[in-house]
Design a protein around this motif. Structure first.
Motif, PDB file in Angstrom:
ATOM      1  N   ASP A  83       0.934   4.229  -2.668  1.00  9.82           N
ATOM      2  CA  ASP A  83       0.744   5.616  -2.228  1.00  9.82           C
ATOM      3  C   ASP A  83       1.861   6.512  -2.748  1.00  9.82           C
ATOM      4  OD1 ASP A  83      -1.597   4.997  -0.893  1.00  9.82           O
ATOM      5  OD2 ASP A  83      -0.659   4.931   1.108  1.00  9.82           O
ATOM      6  N   ALA A 113      -0.333   4.825 -10.861  1.00  6.13           N
ATOM      7  CA  ALA A 113      -0.854   3.615 -10.219  1.00  6.13           C
ATOM      8  C   ALA A 113      -1.469   2.681 -11.256  1.00  6.13           C
ATOM      9  CB  ALA A 113      -1.881   3.987  -9.156  1.00  6.13           C
ATOM     10  N   VAL A 137       0.842  -1.202   0.000  1.00  5.59           N
ATOM     11  CA  VAL A 137       0.000   0.000   0.000  1.00  5.59           C
ATOM     12  C   VAL A 137       0.875   1.248   0.000  1.00  5.59           C
ATOM     13  CG1 VAL A 137      -1.693   1.311   1.346  1.00  5.59           C
ATOM     14  CG2 VAL A 137      -1.952  -1.167   1.082  1.00  5.59           C
ATOM     15  N   GLY A 138       1.937   1.243   0.783  1.00  3.84           N
ATOM     16  CA  GLY A 138       2.847   2.382   0.825  1.00  3.84           C
ATOM     17  C   GLY A 138       3.509   2.656  -0.512  1.00  3.84           C
ATOM     18  N   PRO A 186      -7.648   1.092  -3.209  1.00  5.08           N
ATOM     19  CA  PRO A 186      -6.569   0.475  -2.417  1.00  5.08           C
ATOM     20  C   PRO A 186      -6.761  -1.028  -2.219  1.00  5.08           C
ATOM     21  CG  PRO A 186      -7.198   2.562  -1.445  1.00  5.08           C
ATOM     22  CD  PRO A 186      -8.228   2.256  -2.520  1.00  5.08           C
ATOM     23  N   VAL A 227       1.302   7.195  -6.410  1.00  4.21           N
ATOM     24  CA  VAL A 227       0.248   8.196  -6.620  1.00  4.21           C
ATOM     25  C   VAL A 227       0.762   9.589  -6.276  1.00  4.21           C
ATOM     26  CG1 VAL A 227      -2.028   8.982  -5.824  1.00  4.21           C
ATOM     27  CG2 VAL A 227      -1.649   6.562  -6.355  1.00  4.21           C
ATOM     28  N   ASP A 228       1.533   9.708  -5.198  1.00  4.81           N
ATOM     29  CA  ASP A 228       2.103  11.006  -4.833  1.00  4.81           C
ATOM     30  C   ASP A 228       3.024  11.536  -5.924  1.00  4.81           C
ATOM     31  OD1 ASP A 228       0.756  10.942  -2.420  1.00  4.81           O
ATOM     32  OD2 ASP A 228       2.522  10.378  -1.220  1.00  4.81           O
TER      33      ASP A 228
END
Length: 129
Positions: free
Chosen positions: A32, A43, A28-29, A110, A35-36
């Motif tokens: 993330d 993604a 998940v990190g 997610p 996406v950042d």
């Protein structure tokens, strides 16, 4: 099936590394961080790479249909993975994008990406056995 940037391939490799070690928080990190850095498109590219990894190199050309008994009764994330991989196999980018957008709208992305990573790892382990 489509041109994927090198950083997406690297990110997909990192997702797989984390998933293979059973670290779902790191999966998940990693998504993330993607996406950042690259937004939802980044993604999507990573998810497309995971679908490619799951399917493998030697897929015969032609139309494929989804054969998943009970798919309508499966959890959202499992249905999404099956349909996303089906879109990949058929080279149907517009359906893949629509599925991605629907998962975002439904607040399920997610979970769907985590399920995709898990399914990819399960497929790799099955092939290795």
């Amino acid at each position: 099936m489509t041109d994927i940037p090198q950083h997406a391939l690297d990110d997909a490799a990192q997702v797989l590394h984390c998933a293979l070690s059973g670290d779902s928080d790191a999966v998940v990190g990693t998504f993330d961080a993607v996406v950042d850095r690259s937004g939802v498109v980044g993604a999507y590219d990573v998810a497309w790479c995971l679908a490619a990894t799951m399917v493998g190199q030697n897929v015969p050309r032609g139309a494929w249909t989804l054969d998943f008994p009970g798919i309508d009764d499966a959890r959202y994330d499992k249905r999404w993975v099956a349909r996303f991989v089906s879109a990949y196999v058929n080279g149907d980018i517009s359906t893949g994008e629509a599925l991605f957008g629907a998962a975002i709208a439904d607040g399920q992305l997610p979970d769907c990406l985590l399920a995709l990573a898990g399914s990819t790892v399960a497929t790799l382990r099955h092939r290795a056995a």
